[in-house]
Design an enzyme around this catalytic site. Sequence first.
Site, PDB file in Angstrom:
ATOM      1  N   ARG A   1       0.820  -1.220   0.000  1.00  0.00           N
ATOM      2  CA  ARG A   1       0.000   0.000   0.000  1.00  0.00           C
ATOM      3  C   ARG A   1       0.849   1.264   0.000  1.00  0.00           C
ATOM      4  NH1 ARG A   1      -3.119  -1.915   4.648  1.00  0.00           N
ATOM      5  NH2 ARG A   1      -1.916  -3.799   4.280  1.00  0.00           N
TER       6      ARG A   1
ATOM      7  N   GLU B   1       4.537  -9.785  14.719  1.00  0.00           N
ATOM      8  CA  GLU B   1       3.880 -10.306  15.926  1.00  0.00           C
ATOM      9  C   GLU B   1       4.005 -11.829  15.972  1.00  0.00           C
ATOM     10  OE1 GLU B   1       0.337  -7.665  15.533  1.00  0.00           O
ATOM     11  OE2 GLU B   1      -0.034  -8.454  17.548  1.00  0.00           O
TER      12      GLU B   1
END
Length: 172
Positions: free
Chosen positions: A59, A96
Amino acid sequence: MDRVKALMRDVPDFPVPGIIFKDITPVLKDPEAFGAIIEKFRLMYADMDIDAVIGIESRGFIIGTPLALALNAPFVPIRKAGKLPFDKIKMSYKLEYGEATIEMHTDALEKGDRVILVDDLLATGGTIAASIELVEKLGAEVVKCGFVIELGFLNGRDKLPEGMIDSLIIYD
Ligand code: AMP
């Protein structure tokens, strides 16, 4: 930016349970809102003597390419591992869950280049910190990092030097 904020879509539990995904596609469908983002960044960076705008896959490409053209500056992509065809350098960083690797062509920048990094969203800051390291490996300097959205509660900006982050919308 009120219009941009109103158009942002929250998608709960994407891509995994517990994450609220900030979806910019409704903003991209609105030329006035999308154009306002690019114009805002252009005004911020027009007088900074920038040698390149670097977009982070994927993006960051959507924000970075029109911004580079608006600034009349080269556009450089940072891509996920295995996508770039030419000689490249890489940097791995922790997500994560697991690890990610990003890459950039070795001829993308010159030593001493002053660059802007852009992406749609700053979360934990891992991606942008690794991107800065990648740029610095080539001897270039990151002057600013521009984000449309910052998830302030994740404190991503604490990973970076003071004053380097420009976010148009911050969620505390
Ligand atoms: P981080 O490395 O944690 O700062 O994550 C930043 C990258 O992950 C950016 O490329 C974002 O587009 C994406 N990202 C992380 N969290 C979200 C979220 N809640 N909504 C949309 N994109 C996200």
